[in-house]
Structure formats: structure tokens, C-alpha cells
Design a protein around this motif. Structure first.
Motif, PDB file in Angstrom:
ATOM      1  N   LYS A   1      -3.179   0.716  -5.897  1.00  0.00           N
ATOM      2  CA  LYS A   1      -4.549   1.171  -6.056  1.00  0.00           C
ATOM      3  C   LYS A   1      -5.504   0.047  -6.442  1.00  0.00           C
ATOM      4  O   LYS A   1      -6.664   0.308  -6.752  1.00  0.00           O
TER       5      LYS A   1
ATOM      6  N   GLN B   1       1.928   3.254  -2.229  1.00  0.00           N
ATOM      7  CA  GLN B   1       1.536   4.368  -3.099  1.00  0.00           C
ATOM      8  C   GLN B   1       0.094   4.814  -2.875  1.00  0.00           C
ATOM      9  O   GLN B   1      -0.432   5.599  -3.663  1.00  0.00           O
ATOM     10  N   SER B   2      -0.543   4.318  -1.828  1.00  0.00           N
ATOM     11  CA  SER B   2      -1.923   4.699  -1.559  1.00  0.00           C
ATOM     12  C   SER B   2      -1.975   6.063  -0.888  1.00  0.00           C
ATOM     13  O   SER B   2      -0.949   6.652  -0.551  1.00  0.00           O
ATOM     14  N   ASN B   3      -3.185   6.552  -0.674  1.00  0.00           N
ATOM     15  CA  ASN B   3      -3.388   7.869  -0.071  1.00  0.00           C
ATOM     16  C   ASN B   3      -3.523   7.798   1.439  1.00  0.00           C
ATOM     17  O   ASN B   3      -3.857   8.798   2.068  1.00  0.00           O
TER      18      ASN B   3
ATOM     19  N   ARG C   1      -3.362   2.436 -13.431  1.00  0.00           N
ATOM     20  CA  ARG C   1      -3.276   2.543 -11.978  1.00  0.00           C
ATOM     21  C   ARG C   1      -1.992   1.879 -11.481  1.00  0.00           C
ATOM     22  O   ARG C   1      -1.497   0.932 -12.080  1.00  0.00           O
ATOM     23  N   SER C   2      -1.467   2.404 -10.357  1.00  0.00           N
ATOM     24  CA  SER C   2      -0.347   1.754  -9.687  1.00  0.00           C
ATOM     25  C   SER C   2      -0.851   0.540  -8.928  1.00  0.00           C
ATOM     26  O   SER C   2      -2.040   0.411  -8.643  1.00  0.00           O
TER      27      SER C   2
ATOM     28  N   LEU D   1     -10.483  -2.608  -8.034  1.00  0.00           N
ATOM     29  CA  LEU D   1      -9.973  -1.250  -7.889  1.00  0.00           C
ATOM     30  C   LEU D   1     -10.407  -0.663  -6.568  1.00  0.00           C
ATOM     31  O   LEU D   1     -11.561  -0.822  -6.155  1.00  0.00           O
ATOM     32  N   LYS D   2      -9.490   0.038  -5.893  1.00  0.00           N
ATOM     33  CA  LYS D   2      -9.817   0.699  -4.628  1.00  0.00           C
ATOM     34  C   LYS D   2     -10.454   2.051  -4.915  1.00  0.00           C
ATOM     35  O   LYS D   2      -9.939   2.831  -5.702  1.00  0.00           O
ATOM     36  N   ASP D   3     -11.578   2.313  -4.262  1.00  0.00           N
ATOM     37  CA  ASP D   3     -12.281   3.578  -4.446  1.00  0.00           C
ATOM     38  C   ASP D   3     -13.022   3.905  -3.162  1.00  0.00           C
ATOM     39  O   ASP D   3     -13.974   3.222  -2.792  1.00  0.00           O
ATOM     40  N   ASP D   4     -12.553   4.948  -2.471  1.00  0.00           N
ATOM     41  CA  ASP D   4     -13.191   5.333  -1.203  1.00  0.00           C
ATOM     42  C   ASP D   4     -14.568   5.938  -1.412  1.00  0.00           C
ATOM     43  O   ASP D   4     -15.325   6.097  -0.450  1.00  0.00           O
TER      44      ASP D   4
ATOM     45  N   LEU E   1       0.819  -1.209   0.000  1.00  0.00           N
ATOM     46  CA  LEU E   1       0.000   0.000   0.000  1.00  0.00           C
ATOM     47  C   LEU E   1       0.857   1.264   0.000  1.00  0.00           C
ATOM     48  O   LEU E   1       0.382   2.326   0.377  1.00  0.00           O
TER      49      LEU E   1
ATOM     50  N   LYS F   1       0.050   2.817   5.895  1.00  0.00           N
ATOM     51  CA  LYS F   1       0.746   2.162   4.788  1.00  0.00           C
ATOM     52  C   LYS F   1       1.914   1.305   5.284  1.00  0.00           C
ATOM     53  O   LYS F   1       2.175   0.245   4.725  1.00  0.00           O
TER      54      LYS F   1
END
Length: 758
Positions: free
Chosen positions: A748, A413-415, A744-745, A704-707, A411, A421
């Protein structure tokens, strides 16, 4: 002697030398020929020799024999520095070192002591020698013991270049003539090896010419006791404040403006904070800085424009000769103020070293990791790869700047925040980890196993953490009645709401189940007459099932279903369905809380929660790269993927502003948001691909990750192209989704665990 003469003598006299620097030549000659002559003769301070860069002053000397005869290429010594009067420049004289075949701690200290630099202008070069000398002390070498190869090579290179500094000429006069505005600019910086400060004089002449010159500098090696970079940056800021204060006190004039520059946003935030809210180490230094300087004098500067960076990291003598950033500051400082680059960098988040925090947890974590992961830490400190049998290999661990072992994970490169992370690695067997779990369990008001583990993983990653969370909950007397188990990943969930615990209500609920899901051939249910730790609801259900056992069997047998009760006092026989209900119940109780719902509203929420639990992707439907569908528990129930109606996002709206229907929507969205986060966090652990290899393949099905996704909307896709980096490792992929192609990386998206490692 007059007061003014006494002040001049105290400020400029050193044993047998008296130094005067004046802009106004006429005023200087007038004073020397009248009052100051009389004062010095009266105090028995008879001047014996004169040296000046002005021939006009020499004409007014009453005794010409006292004038030093300095040739054109000659120079005189002033406090250890050499001064060329003709071009008014300072120079250094570093004698050639004796050729040695063997270098020791004694010879290095002797060579460094020969370099006399009272103004610190050679600080970037001298700090390299001090850093090497400190490393020798940390290695505990004897005075005459040979140096390690790496240190020996570094010192030979530095020693060979030091005589190059003899050609260095530094202007003694650091400002313009006919000054209109005079400013003092100080810079501070720090690294793990050293920290330093350097003030500059910025002068503006009447003709508009801007000149910036280095005034002095000071550097210190970092203490052997490990300190964080923000703390070292704060030490550099304090050194700058003290140095600027001494400069102001030694000058006979005042500066029009003072600017203090630092590239650490954390240190600037500390300086602007109240000292009483900070820890003792930071508090003491911030208090001194605030006493010596003003808060509006501190500004942020980019690291690339900070000349103090040379003091903290060092630079070889040859490179120092032509280093304009060191001698004249950053280029923009020689330009008008409106052309200076504005840095809006500020510290965001919780301020470190606040008073309610302490270094104790970090210290205890370091001790804990050294007890449990000593071999892994030593391997990583040598920059070696972990052995294949290491229990940490699947987590891709690394050491941060403080030497704490953290999870590399997938994780990076995640936000998410840095702690999420890269959580801190802990062993579940260590007593510290057990105390952390107990503390977090109480802080969350006796949270369940899954919530406890999720909260802990926001900062820590305990090995076998699920088992420790289970032990923590089970060992808590108040929580013994609540033992949620994780549901099977292939289990489908069906939820029904009943008005009471009567036989008729139960039969009606079961008939609704059969009408929607089909008639089961076998039904298994609980049969507990007494369960220590069960709450009142479960005890009442257990008593109901026990009392109605025979009548239920008769009713169910009429429709061709075999009813099975688990053995008495054996609740683990029914863990699979109890886990499914408690999985939903634990989240519902925390989301709905004390909200009063009608029977119809409760049925709606339960139906939507059921759809959410049954919408999680398990495996791809096929190996076709154009097929973006995944198998979910809903396919076992309704033959297709569960869907939901589009609703506006109501999660951040106060419940007082919502209608009853919107309140149900908000509960559903909160449930989806919380459950998906916990579900995706389970993919952090690597179950395979523990060694570096081509883990991802074209055609793999991913999520895909999407909050901000809507409930039941899992964004699935197929990898159609991998993009290797400069090191040959692919970290970015082109993904084909139902709405188009995106890039996407790897951080993500998550790959569904479908492949079998050969």
C-alpha cells in the motif's frame, strides 16, 4: 409373467440372485406367497436358497431346505460385498497382502485390483492408489521397474493400512422408518489429481428424526492433459449429475427434493449460463448437466463442508473409519433446513471460457515462456530459488496453478485484479510478444508508447517492454509522426498557451515565462525545417521558428539571454523539452477530446496540469524522521510544493450535467487519476533488493497509495516501526503522516528511491 414382475426381475435379478428390499413386511410376504411365486415358477426361475434379516419371512418359506444356515457371526456375500444379516450391515474383506521387498507398477495394479468396491464407499482410499498408478504411467516406468522413493513410501503406507478396512461396518439401510420426507443431496469436488461425486440420502421420520447416510460415490483421476481447476470442478459436477440420474432411475420411489452442492463459483456460473455462450469443452458438459438436472437444484457449499473433497484429495484408511463427514455428510445437513449455513458466494467479473475467449492465447504463452524461460521454470518447479544472475530475479517470479510464469512484484496485497498484481512474464524478443504489442496498439487506436506499455502491463509484463513499445510505435507508419519520449524524472515543466504562432505572441509568452520563473541564461529550441512524421502543428511551429530565427535572437538578446538552436535535422537534441510537452499533450488530447474550451479555460487547465506534473516526489528533503516533505520539481520553480484547492470528485459525472467550471475540474481530475496510476506502476520493477534482505528501514520516506486522493495531494510519510511476521519478514509498517499514525502493508505504499545500496 406380469409386467410388474418383469420389471422387478429386470431391476433386481443378476444372473442367479434376486434382491428385494421392502419397508412393508406384510406386503412383501403376501407377494412372495402368491403372485410372484407363480410368475417365477412359470418362467422357470425356481429359487433354491433364501437369506433374509427377518425371521418372519423364513416362516413362510414352503421349502425350509432352501434357507441358508448363517451363524450369528457369519456373513453372506452379495455382489462382492459381505452382508451381516443379524445387524443388517455391509462389510469388506481385504486379504492381507503378500510381503514384498520390491514394489513395481505391476504389483501396485495387482493389489488395487483385489479391492472390489462396487458402491464406491471406499473411494477416498482407493483414489490414492489410482493417483499413484497414474503418476507411474506419466513417468513411463516399465512394469517391473523399481518405484521412485517418494511413490514407494506413499504406497507402502497405504498398502499397510488397507486391511484396516475389514473392521468397517456400513449400515445397509440408508433411511428412517415411517418416512415423511426423503431428499437426495449430492456433492462434487475436484483437485489437480482427481475429481469425484457422492450422493447422500436425507430422511425425515414422523417423529422428527433426521438421518443422513452415504448412498454411493464415484471418483476419477484427472486427465494427464493439464486442465484448469474450474474445468475439473465442472467435470466433477457432470459426474454428480450422471450419478444422481442413475440413482433416480434405479429407485422405485421419487425424492421430495434434490440438492446438488459444489464449492466452485465458476462452475456454478457456467451451469447457470447459456451453453451457446461458452467454449466447446465447457459448452458440452454444461449442456449435459442442464439436461440431467434443474438449475434451481444447484447450490454453493463451503470447501470445509464438502465431503467430496475426500474423493478429490484422498484419505488414508485409518482416518476414513472415523470420518463422520464422509459417512454422514456435513453436520448441518442433519439439522432443520432453517439452520443450514447460507453461502452467498457468487462469481464476480468476466466469466471464463466465454465463447469470445479461447485457450489459444494461454497455450501460446506457455510455449513462449518455455522457449525463453526454460531454466527459470524448471528451477521454480523444484521449489528452488533463482540464481543471483537471473534476469527475472528482480521480479520475484512464481508459477500459478496453470503453470504460467507470473511476476511476484510488490503489489500482491493491493486491491488491483490478479492480472495487474501478477502479470504474465514475456520476453520482448519473442514473436508472440511483438504480435501482442501490435494488436494492442491497433486496439487503442494507435496509442503512444507510454499508453501502449501501460495497457499491456495490465495483464503482461514484457522484459524490456518500453523498448518494444517504442519500436512498435515507430514501426507504425500512421504513428511515425508521434514519438513521445519519457521526460527526465528531475525535469520541471512550464506550459504556456498562445493565441497564434506569430513573433509577437511568442515573445509575449516568453516574457510571461521570465516574469514567473526568472530570466534564463540560455534558451534551447528546435530548428527543424522539415520533419518526416511531424504533424501539421509541429511543421508550422518549425517553419515559424526558422523564419523568425534572426528577429527572435535580436529580441531575446536585448534582455541578456543566449538563444541556441539545435542543429538542423537533429530533433533528438531537443528530446528533453519535447518529451515534457508531449507527456502532457498526449493525456490532454485523450481527456479533453472534442470539448471546445475558451482561451481562459484552456489556460486554467494547462496551469493545473503543469502543477500536477511538477508535484511528483523525487527524494526526501532531509534524513530527519519527523520531516515528511519530499523534493519535487515545484521546488525548483516556486521554492515550495505545489498545492491545489479542494474540489468535489466529478470524475464519474456525465459532462452534460456539468457547468463550464466543473468541466475544467473534471478534466484536471481525470488527468491526475491517469497520470498517478502510470507513475506508481513504474515502481513495480525492483531496481535493487533483488535478494531477500531488510529492504525497508525505519525513517524511510514513503508515498501512500490512495485512489481517491485529490490532485497534487501526495500522501507522504515516514516509517516509524516495522512489524515482522511469523517467518521473520516484515510486511507491515507503522507510518507517521501529517494527519497521524497509520499501519499499512508494504503493497500500500512505495519507498522513494533515495538510498544507495552499499
Amino acid at each position: 409373467m406380469s409386467d410388474e414382475a418383469a420389471q422387478q426381475a429386470a431391476r433386481r435379478d443378476t444372473i442367479d440372485f434376486h434382491y428385494i428390499s421392502k419397508y412393508d413386511l406384510k406386503a412383501l410376504m403376501h407377494k412372495r406367497t402368491e403372485r410372484e411365486w407363480q410368475d417365477e415358477w412359470a418362467g422357470c426361475f425356481q429359487l433354491q436358497k433364501w437369506a433374509t434379516n427377518s425371521t418372519k419371512i423364513l416362516q413362510h418359506i414352503q421349502n425350509p431346505s432352501t434357507i441358508l444356515k448363517i451363524g450369528k457371526d457369519q456373513r453372506t456375500k452379495i455382489l462382492g460385498l459381505y452382508w451381516s444379516y443379524e445387524d443388517d450391515q455391509l462389510m469388506y474383506t481385504i486379504a492381507d497382502f503378500i510381503s514384498l521387498n520390491k514394489f513395481t507398477k505391476r504389483t501396485i495394479m495387482s493389489d488395487i485390483a483385489q479391492i472390489f468396491d462396487p458402491l464406491g464407499l471406499l473411494g477416498p482410499c482407493i483414489i490414492l492408489g489410482k493417483i499413484l498408478l497414474q503418476s507411474l504411467w506419466s513417468l513411463k516406468l516399465d512394469w517391473d521397474e523399481s518405484l521412485p522413493a517418494t511413490i514407494d513410501n506413499q504406497w507402502r503406507q497405504l498398502r499397510q493400512e488397507l486391511p484396516v478396512l475389514n473392521i468397517l461396518k456400513i449400515p445397509r439401510f440408508v433411511s428412517n422408518t415411517s418416512i415423511v420426507k426423503l431428499e437426495l443431496h449430492g456433492f462434487a469436488d475436484a483437485s489437480l489429481q482427481a475429481y469425484g461425486a457422492c450422493p447422500y440420502i436425507r430422511s425425515l421420520s414422523s417423529s422428527g428424526e433426521i438421518q443422513v447416510r452415504l448412498l454411493t460415490a464415484k471418483s476419477r483421476v484427472s486427465p494427464l492433459k493439464s486442465l484448469t481447476i474450474p474445468r475439473l470442478e465442472l467435470c466433477g459436477a457432470l459426474l454428480l449429475a450422471q450419478l444422481v440420474d442413475r440413482v433416480k432411475n434405479s429407485m422405485t420411489f421419487t425424492f421430495d427434493a434434490i440438492f446438488l452442492w459444489c464449492d466452485s463459483t465458476v462452475s456454478l456460473a457456467w451451469i447457470r449460463a447459456s451453453p451457446s455462450t461458452l467454449q466447446v469443452f465447457v459448452q458440452n458438459r454444461v449442456a449435459q448437466i442442464q439436461r440431467l438436472t434443474q438449475l434451481n437444484q444447484w447450490h454453493h457449499v463451503r470447501t470445509a463442508d464438502n465431503p467430496a473433497d475426500f474423493l478429490s484429495r484422498g484419505i488414508l484408511p485409518r482416518a476414513l473409519l472415523d470420518c463422520t463427514v464422509w459417512w454422514n455428510g456435513p453436520q448441518w445437513l442433519s439439522q432443520p433446513k432453517d439452520q443450514w449455513p447460507y453461502s452467498a458466494a457468487t462469481f464476480e467479473g468476466e466469466l471464463p471460457e466465454a465463447k469470445d475467449l479461447s485457450d489459444t492465447p494461454r497455450y501460446l504463452i506457455t510455449i513462449s515462456q518455455k522457449d525463453d524461460f526454460a531454466k527459470e521454470i524448471q528451477t521454480l518447479e523444484r521449489s528452488h530459488a533463482l540464481p543471483r544472475h537471473s534476469k527475472l530475479l528482480s521480479l520475484n517470479p512464481f508459477l500459478d496453478d496453470e503453470g504460467i510464469l507470473r511476476v511476484g512484484g510488490r503489489l500482491s496485497q493491493s486491491n488491483f485484479s490478479f492480472d495487474v498484481k501478477h502479470p504474465i512474464l514475456l520476453s520482448s524478443k519473442h514473436h508472440l510478444t511483438k504480435l501482442l504489442f501490435r494488436h494492442e496498439h491497433l486496439r487503442l487506436f494507435h496509442a503512444g508508447q507510454q499508453q501502449l506499455l501501460y495497457s499491456i502491463r495490465q495483464r503482461y509484463w514484457p522484459l524490456a517492454g518500453r523498448n518494444l513499445a517504442k519500436q512498435t510505435v515507430h514501426s507504425c507508419i500512421k504513428c511515425y509522426r508521434c514519438k513521445p519520449l519519457q521526460p527526465s524524472p528531475i525535469m520541471a515543466t512550464h506550459l504556456e498557451l498562445v493565441s497564434d504562432l506569430s513573433k509577437d505572441a511568442f515573445i509575449a509568452a516568453f516574457r510571461r515565462f521570465v516574469a514567473r520563473r526568472g530570466k534564463p541564461s540560455n534558451v534551447y529550441s528546435d530548428n527543424r525545417t522539415n520533419c518526416v512524421g511531424a504533424n501539421s502543428e509541429l511543421r508550422e511551429l518549425s517553419q515559424f521558428l526558422k523564419s523568425q530565427e534572426h528577429s527572435l535572437q535580436d529580441s531575446i538578446s536585448n534582455i541578456g539571454v543566449n538563444w541556441h538552436f539545435v542543429p538542423a535535422l537533429s530533433p533528438h537534441f531537443g528530446g528533453i523539452w519535447e518529451a515534457g510537452v508531449k507527456w502532457a499533450k498526449r493525456h490532454l488530447t485523450r481527456i479533453i477530446g472534442s470539448v471546445k474550451l475558451t482561451f481562459e479555460e484552456y489556460c486554467t487547465i494547462l496551469a493545473e496540469v503543469e502543477a500536477i506534473l511538477n508535484s511528483r516526489p523525487i527524494t526526501p528533503m532531509s534524513s530527519d524522521p519527523n520531516d515528511l516533505s519530499a523534493l519535487t520539481p515545484s521546488h525548483f520553480l516556486i521554492g515550495q510544493q505545489a498545492t491545489s484547492l479542494p474540489d468535489p470528485d466529478l470524475r464519474d459525472i456525465s459532462t452534460s450535467r456539468l457547468s463550464r467550471y466543473q468541466l475544467m475540474q473534471q478534466c484536471q481530475q481525470h488527468f491526475w487519476s491517469r497520470w498517478t496510476r502510470e507513475f506508481l506502476s513504474e515502481l513495480q520493477l525492483r531496481t535493487k533488493w533483488k535478494t531477500q534482505q531488510a529492504a525497508l528501514q525505519v525513517g524511510s520516506l514513503i508515498v501512500l497509495k490512495d485512489d481517491h486522493s485529490h490532485p497534487l495531494q501526495w500522501k507522504l510519510g515516514r516509517i516509524v516501526l516495522l512489524h515482522p511476521g511469523s517467518d521473520g519478514i516484515a510486511r507491515v509498517a507503522t507510518i507517521k503522516t501529517s494527519s497521524g499514525t497509520v499501519k499499512r502493508s508494504f503493497a500500500k505504499f512505495c519507498v522513494l528511491p533515495i538510498e544507495v545500496e552499499s
